[in-house]
Motif scaffolding. Structure first.
Motif, mmCIF file in Angstrom:
data_model
loop_
_atom_site.group_PDB
_atom_site.id
_atom_site.type_symbol
_atom_site.label_atom_id
_atom_site.label_comp_id
_atom_site.label_asym_id
_atom_site.label_seq_id
_atom_site.Cartn_x
_atom_site.Cartn_y
_atom_site.Cartn_z
ATOM 1 N N GLY A 158 0.791 -1.230 0.000
ATOM 2 C CA GLY A 158 0.000 0.000 0.000
ATOM 3 C C GLY A 158 0.817 1.271 0.000
ATOM 4 O O GLY A 158 0.324 2.328 0.421
ATOM 5 N N GLY A 206 -3.233 -2.543 12.073
ATOM 6 C CA GLY A 206 -4.210 -2.020 11.124
ATOM 7 C C GLY A 206 -5.517 -1.623 11.787
ATOM 8 O O GLY A 206 -6.107 -0.594 11.446
ATOM 9 N N MET A 207 -5.983 -2.412 12.763
ATOM 10 C CA MET A 207 -7.226 -2.087 13.459
ATOM 11 C C MET A 207 -7.082 -0.804 14.264
ATOM 12 O O MET A 207 -8.021 -0.002 14.361
ATOM 13 C CB MET A 207 -7.646 -3.252 14.367
ATOM 14 C CG MET A 207 -8.230 -4.434 13.608
ATOM 15 S SD MET A 207 -8.989 -5.681 14.675
ATOM 16 C CE MET A 207 -7.524 -6.477 15.347
ATOM 17 N N SER A 214 -4.854 1.725 13.564
ATOM 18 C CA SER A 214 -4.666 2.857 12.650
ATOM 19 C C SER A 214 -5.958 3.227 11.935
ATOM 20 O O SER A 214 -6.214 4.407 11.676
ATOM 21 C CB SER A 214 -3.571 2.541 11.622
ATOM 22 O OG SER A 214 -3.952 1.452 10.807
ATOM 23 N N ASP A 215 -6.786 2.234 11.613
ATOM 24 C CA ASP A 215 -8.016 2.503 10.860
ATOM 25 C C ASP A 215 -9.104 3.132 11.712
ATOM 26 O O ASP A 215 -10.014 3.778 11.181
ATOM 27 C CB ASP A 215 -8.560 1.200 10.257
ATOM 28 C CG ASP A 215 -7.678 0.675 9.134
ATOM 29 O OD1 ASP A 215 -6.836 1.448 8.641
ATOM 30 O OD2 ASP A 215 -7.825 -0.512 8.773
ATOM 31 N N SER A 216 -9.031 2.944 13.039
ATOM 32 C CA SER A 216 -10.171 3.307 13.875
ATOM 33 C C SER A 216 -9.940 4.452 14.840
ATOM 34 O O SER A 216 -10.898 4.994 15.382
ATOM 35 C CB SER A 216 -10.619 2.080 14.698
ATOM 36 O OG SER A 216 -10.856 0.966 13.860
ATOM 37 N N THR A 220 -4.717 9.621 13.762
ATOM 38 C CA THR A 220 -3.264 9.723 13.636
ATOM 39 C C THR A 220 -2.567 9.841 14.990
ATOM 40 O O THR A 220 -1.568 9.167 15.249
ATOM 41 C CB THR A 220 -2.893 10.934 12.763
ATOM 42 O OG1 THR A 220 -3.519 10.804 11.494
ATOM 43 C CG2 THR A 220 -1.386 11.023 12.584
ATOM 44 N N PHE A 230 -2.695 6.521 16.911
ATOM 45 C CA PHE A 230 -1.851 5.502 16.291
ATOM 46 C C PHE A 230 -0.369 5.834 16.482
ATOM 47 O O PHE A 230 0.447 4.937 16.701
ATOM 48 C CB PHE A 230 -2.155 5.383 14.794
ATOM 49 C CG PHE A 230 -1.327 4.331 14.108
ATOM 50 C CD1 PHE A 230 -1.502 2.985 14.400
ATOM 51 C CD2 PHE A 230 -0.338 4.682 13.191
ATOM 52 C CE1 PHE A 230 -0.725 2.015 13.787
ATOM 53 C CE2 PHE A 230 0.440 3.721 12.577
ATOM 54 C CZ PHE A 230 0.241 2.374 12.872
ATOM 55 N N ARG A 283 -13.943 -2.420 17.057
ATOM 56 C CA ARG A 283 -14.964 -2.381 16.003
ATOM 57 C C ARG A 283 -16.386 -2.575 16.521
ATOM 58 O O ARG A 283 -17.340 -2.090 15.907
ATOM 59 C CB ARG A 283 -14.653 -3.456 14.957
ATOM 60 C CG ARG A 283 -13.307 -3.282 14.259
ATOM 61 C CD ARG A 283 -13.296 -2.062 13.341
ATOM 62 N NE ARG A 283 -11.977 -1.822 12.769
ATOM 63 C CZ ARG A 283 -11.470 -2.445 11.719
ATOM 64 N NH1 ARG A 283 -12.183 -3.391 11.110
ATOM 65 N NH2 ARG A 283 -10.270 -2.149 11.271
#
Length: 444
Positions: A116, A252-253, A255-257, A260, A263, A400
């Motif tokens: 990515g 990833g969980m 950073s996505d939720s 900045t 994380f 989540r």
């Protein structure tokens, strides 16, 4: 307490701890030196880090198998078997070095895309990964032949080689990154040269180790010994792969939720904590070698003494390590970030995890004992089951489903470590309390 055994264990552990400290400090220095070039340079170097971990896990797994089997042969006093295993170590270092290096270089144009990376850094990242993959045979030799040397209860020589390679890498980093203006390419070249240097020295040290010596005319590939290496090493490789993938999903969980700032606090705190793991990992290598030797000797009482002493020493050192981490949490975070919100949140997480350091140490040393006994399959089941069944599952639920914050995520990390420690203690206890079962291990 068996004082002679204590001196041996500490004498073997100090060089491995020093080596781990040097490796961690080098990572800190590399990150800082590349970071001076800007965000794109840092991203170009770090975007392939996870793939590098995966690649490194292959020779590391082979090295674990070699350490276990040679230490057992040394304990039995079987010099012929040790020499044969030494030959297999060299064969495996070359074979996996060529295989992993070839695949890494062939896939280097695509890996940054798969990870990515932004289009602007893909070429730089690809070039960096290609260059550090060039000396893969030397990287494999450093890992596998270094493990063979440690199996003979010589941990000082690999430590000195690591020290020399780290100093060379830092000097070349300064010269190639800044003086020659090569930037990310210079950082890659510095790493490649230091890998070649350490791999060459490790080979020379391996050839000078009495228990590992053999004549070139005697060299042969022994399929039975390679199968035994696979039996011991494959579960260790499985641990590396599943754990690495687990860390990717876990990060990833977050950073996505969580944004900045959160994380950044999380990732910096995870990096800052690594140096406090070192006592546990340093003792694990020494413990595996001594347990393997006791198993080879068929000395049940020595195996119990080594195990008990290692557990007590590790827990004591990790209690001290945890106390220091609690006290220096904030200034440690301030070394990595000037942002007050990041420092405060990260320091809070470090203080939280400091109380679990003894459990982490117990997990690591018990894993080392089981490695020394060749029981790596059980270690794979525990590591994988806890990583995905505790850390990943409950982090997913917390983030989540329940919408909880970073503190809950770190509680999941702590629960994972405590769960692993309890499971390893249960498996080891079942063997430790059953002399007949341990006798079967020794007669295997």
């Amino acid at each position: 307490m068996n004082r002679s055994l204590f001196r041996i264990l500490v004498g073997l552990s100090i060089p491995t701890m020093t080596e781990e400290i040097l490796r961690t400090l080098l990572q800190y220095v590399d990150t800082a030196m590349v970071g001076q070039l800007g965000e794109q340079a840092t991203a170009a170097v770090s975007v392939t880090t996870t793939v590098t971990w995966l690649v490194n896990s292959i020779p590391a797994a082979v090295g674990t198998a070699i350490l276990v089997l040679i230490s057992q042969a040394a304990g039995m006093g079987d010099r012929d078997r040790a020499a044969k295993l030494s030959q297999q170590a060299l064969f495996l270092a070359v074979a996996f070095g060529v295989l992993c290096g070839g695949l890494s270089m062939a896939l280097s144009p695509f890996i940054p895309i798969w990870m990515g990376a932004e289009e602007g850094i893909q070429v730089q990242a690809s070039r960096y990964f290609f260059i550090v993959s060039l000396p893969m045979v030397f990287r494999a030799a450093n890992s596998i032949l270094g493990a063979a040397i440690r199996a003979t209860q010589n941990t000082k020589t690999p430590m000195l080689i690591s020290l020399g390679a780290n100093l060379l890498n830092m000097a070349l980093n300064y010269l190639l990154i800044y003086s020659c203006g090569l930037g990310v390419t210079g950082a890659a070249a510095a790493s490649a040269i230091s890998y070649t240097f350490s791999g060459t020295l490790m080979f020379l040290a391996y050839r000078r180790t009495p228990l590992l010596r053999w004549g070139w005319r005697e060299f042969s590939v022994d399929r039975a010994l390679l199968r035994r290496c696979a039996e011991v090493g494959t579960p260790v490789l499985g641990i590396g792969v599943t754990s690495c993938l687990g860390y990717v999903v876990f990060a990833g969980m977050v950073s996505d939720s969580m944004g900045t700032t959160v994380f950044a606090a999380h990732s910096i705190a995870v990096t800052a904590e690594t140096i406090f793991y070192i006592p546990g990992y340093g003792l694990r290598t020494a413990t595996s070698a001594l347990v393997g030797a006791a198993l080879g000797e068929g000395d049940y009482h020595k195996l119990k003494s080594v195990s008990k002493l290692s557990v007590c020493l590790t827990i004591g050192m990790m209690c001290l390590s945890g106390g220091i981490l609690y006290l220096v949490a904030r200034p440690l975070m301030a070394l990595f970030s000037p942002v007050e919100a990041v420092v405060e949140l990260g320091a809070e997480m470090l203080r939280l995890v400091s109380f679990s350091e003894p459990f982490f140490g117990l997990m690591v040393v018990l894993e080392g004992i089981l490695y020394g006994m060749g029981r790596t399959r059980g270690a794979f089941l525990i590591e994988t089951g806890s990583m995905w069944g505790v850390r990943i599952l409950f982090t997913f639920l917390c983030v989540r489903v329940w919408g909880l914050g970073l503190r809950a995520v770190w509680y999941c990390m702590i629960a994972d470590n405590v769960c692993k420690a309890a499971l390893f203690a249960g498996v080891f206890g079942a063997v430790y309390r059953n002399p007949a079962r341990l006798g079967r291990e020794m007669g295997r």
